[in-house]
Design a protein around this motif. Structure first.
Motif, PDB file in Angstrom:
ATOM      1  N   ALA A 201      52.083  15.256  40.136  1.00  0.00           N
ATOM      2  CA  ALA A 201      51.260  15.960  39.153  1.00  0.00           C
ATOM      3  C   ALA A 201      51.078  15.164  37.866  1.00  0.00           C
ATOM      4  O   ALA A 201      49.964  14.943  37.416  1.00  0.00           O
ATOM      5  N   ARG A 202      52.173  14.740  37.266  1.00  0.00           N
ATOM      6  CA  ARG A 202      52.073  14.124  35.952  1.00  0.00           C
ATOM      7  C   ARG A 202      51.681  12.658  36.006  1.00  0.00           C
ATOM      8  O   ARG A 202      50.933  12.178  35.162  1.00  0.00           O
ATOM      9  N   LYS A 203      52.194  11.965  36.982  1.00  0.00           N
ATOM     10  CA  LYS A 203      51.909  10.522  37.048  1.00  0.00           C
ATOM     11  C   LYS A 203      51.830  10.087  38.505  1.00  0.00           C
ATOM     12  O   LYS A 203      52.825   9.679  39.100  1.00  0.00           O
ATOM     13  N   PRO A 204      50.638  10.158  39.093  1.00  0.00           N
ATOM     14  CA  PRO A 204      50.499   9.745  40.498  1.00  0.00           C
ATOM     15  C   PRO A 204      50.862   8.272  40.672  1.00  0.00           C
ATOM     16  O   PRO A 204      50.537   7.441  39.826  1.00  0.00           O
ATOM     17  N   GLU A 205      51.548   7.984  41.765  1.00  0.00           N
ATOM     18  CA  GLU A 205      51.989   6.605  42.005  1.00  0.00           C
ATOM     19  C   GLU A 205      50.937   5.870  42.847  1.00  0.00           C
ATOM     20  O   GLU A 205      51.144   5.529  44.011  1.00  0.00           O
ATOM     21  N   CYS A 206      49.804   5.622  42.193  1.00  0.00           N
ATOM     22  CA  CYS A 206      48.636   5.063  42.882  1.00  0.00           C
ATOM     23  C   CYS A 206      48.915   3.690  43.491  1.00  0.00           C
ATOM     24  O   CYS A 206      48.305   3.317  44.498  1.00  0.00           O
ATOM     25  N   TRP A 207      49.817   2.938  42.876  1.00  0.00           N
ATOM     26  CA  TRP A 207      50.072   1.580  43.345  1.00  0.00           C
ATOM     27  C   TRP A 207      50.687   1.541  44.736  1.00  0.00           C
ATOM     28  O   TRP A 207      50.634   0.531  45.410  1.00  0.00           O
ATOM     29  N   ARG A 208      51.270   2.661  45.187  1.00  0.00           N
ATOM     30  CA  ARG A 208      51.828   2.671  46.531  1.00  0.00           C
ATOM     31  C   ARG A 208      51.160   3.713  47.436  1.00  0.00           C
ATOM     32  O   ARG A 208      51.698   4.065  48.483  1.00  0.00           O
ATOM     33  N   CYS A 209      49.995   4.180  47.027  1.00  0.00           N
ATOM     34  CA  CYS A 209      49.249   5.178  47.798  1.00  0.00           C
ATOM     35  C   CYS A 209      48.470   4.500  48.922  1.00  0.00           C
ATOM     36  O   CYS A 209      47.765   3.517  48.696  1.00  0.00           O
ATOM     37  N   ILE A 210      48.581   5.040  50.136  1.00  0.00           N
ATOM     38  CA  ILE A 210      47.923   4.407  51.288  1.00  0.00           C
ATOM     39  C   ILE A 210      46.437   4.744  51.385  1.00  0.00           C
ATOM     40  O   ILE A 210      45.737   4.196  52.240  1.00  0.00           O
ATOM     41  N   VAL A 211      45.959   5.627  50.493  1.00  0.00           N
ATOM     42  CA  VAL A 211      44.525   5.959  50.514  1.00  0.00           C
ATOM     43  C   VAL A 211      43.889   5.722  49.147  1.00  0.00           C
ATOM     44  O   VAL A 211      42.846   6.277  48.825  1.00  0.00           O
ATOM     45  N   ASN A 212      44.495   4.859  48.319  1.00  0.00           N
ATOM     46  CA  ASN A 212      43.998   4.697  46.950  1.00  0.00           C
ATOM     47  C   ASN A 212      42.623   4.056  46.874  1.00  0.00           C
ATOM     48  O   ASN A 212      41.923   4.202  45.875  1.00  0.00           O
ATOM     49  N   ASP A 213      42.203   3.357  47.927  1.00  0.00           N
ATOM     50  CA  ASP A 213      40.863   2.767  47.911  1.00  0.00           C
ATOM     51  C   ASP A 213      39.796   3.783  48.303  1.00  0.00           C
ATOM     52  O   ASP A 213      38.597   3.551  48.092  1.00  0.00           O
ATOM     53  N   ILE A 214      40.208   4.914  48.862  1.00  0.00           N
ATOM     54  CA  ILE A 214      39.281   5.982  49.242  1.00  0.00           C
ATOM     55  C   ILE A 214      39.205   7.044  48.158  1.00  0.00           C
ATOM     56  O   ILE A 214      38.135   7.580  47.862  1.00  0.00           O
ATOM     57  N   CYS A 215      40.326   7.332  47.535  1.00  0.00           N
ATOM     58  CA  CYS A 215      40.439   8.356  46.495  1.00  0.00           C
ATOM     59  C   CYS A 215      39.514   8.051  45.315  1.00  0.00           C
ATOM     60  O   CYS A 215      39.385   6.904  44.880  1.00  0.00           O
ATOM     61  N   VAL A 216      38.874   9.104  44.763  1.00  0.00           N
ATOM     62  CA  VAL A 216      37.928   8.916  43.656  1.00  0.00           C
ATOM     63  C   VAL A 216      38.604   8.982  42.287  1.00  0.00           C
ATOM     64  O   VAL A 216      37.939   8.786  41.268  1.00  0.00           O
ATOM     65  N   PHE A 217      39.898   9.267  42.242  1.00  0.00           N
ATOM     66  CA  PHE A 217      40.601   9.413  40.963  1.00  0.00           C
ATOM     67  C   PHE A 217      40.553   8.120  40.163  1.00  0.00           C
ATOM     68  O   PHE A 217      40.843   7.041  40.674  1.00  0.00           O
ATOM     69  N   LYS A 218      40.194   8.271  38.897  1.00  0.00           N
ATOM     70  CA  LYS A 218      40.179   7.134  37.981  1.00  0.00           C
ATOM     71  C   LYS A 218      40.708   7.622  36.624  1.00  0.00           C
ATOM     72  O   LYS A 218      40.448   8.752  36.237  1.00  0.00           O
TER      73      LYS A 218
END
Length: 235
Positions: A201-218
């Motif tokens: 919730a507070r700080k997504p760990e995008c650097w280790r997310c397996i779908v971070n290239d698909i996710c629209v979060f910026k």
């Protein structure tokens, strides 16, 4: 030039992106399971009711002692509200939850022969059981491809663009519409675990997310900086 691929209905992602997202979840964790500890449909139902506004960890700490005394509806009714309360005091809202657990157990005994029903309508008629709880029980206990929306799934669905919505029901409806059929049974397990351990919730760990290239979060959360190695003190 060919036009851009159309988004799936109600999603910010295309059908191909959604399929790829769940293919990666499946490859990473082929057989996801609930983290609640249970023995059968009844103990699962009780555990899910107790987990409302509480962590699975806190529920798992309390239920072994509870189920040692009352692992059937009849035994739960016999234990009574005070007896249940004494075993679940470490769980938030324990008094109201004890009341609901005893009441739903009593209804199971009186109207269902002590068995947990396998229909949504009958489940939702039980005290303390809402749509989310019914969906979990239908999925985990009875193998239905239902999608239960908790705070993790609601957040992940909105943040990634997979199924944006202002209410849990809206998110559930969109997920049921856009998630490929082959992934629906495990869908909510993958999303819950992803939200619990990666897309926090507070700080997504995008650097280790397996779908971070698909996710629209910026903007994506950068990896934490590693401290520079200490140099030896000068002699």
């Amino acid at each position: 030039m060919p036009g851009r691929a159309r988004k799936a209905p109600g999603s910010k992602l295309t059908e191909a992106e959604i399929g790829e997202m769940f293919a990666r979840f499946e490859a990473h964790d082929p057989h996801p399971k609930t983290e609640l500890e249970y023995r059968d449909p009844f103990t699962l139902l009780v555990a899910v009711v107790l987990s409302a506004q509480a962590t699975d960890t806190s529920v798992n700490r309390a239920t072994p002692a509870l189920f040692a005394l009352a692992d059937t509806p009849a035994k739960m009714v016999a234990l009574g509200e005070q007896g249940v309360s004494d075993k679940i005091k470490t769980i938030g809202l324990y008094r109201n939850k004890a009341k609901n657990v005893v009441a739903l157990s009593n209804k199971l005994v009186e109207e269902h022969g002590g068995e947990v029903p396998c229909s949504r309508e009958e489940l939702e008629s039980l005290p303390g059981v809402g749509r989310k709880t019914a969906n979990v029980v239908l999925n985990v206990a009875f193998g239905e491809a239902t999608i239960a929306i908790d705070t993790h799934i609601f957040r992940v669905s909105n943040r990634t663009g997979l199924a944006p919505g202002k209410t849990p029901l809206k998110v559930e409806e969109t997920l049921n519409r856009v998630v490929p059929e082959r992934y629906k049974h495990n869908c909510h397990h993958w999303l819950i675990l992803h939200g619990r351990y990666v897309c926090k919730a507070r700080k997504p760990e995008c650097w280790r997310c397996i779908v971070n290239d698909i996710c629209v979060f910026k903007p994506k959360t950068p990896a934490p900086k590693t401290p520079a190695p200490k140099t030896p003190a000068s002699a």
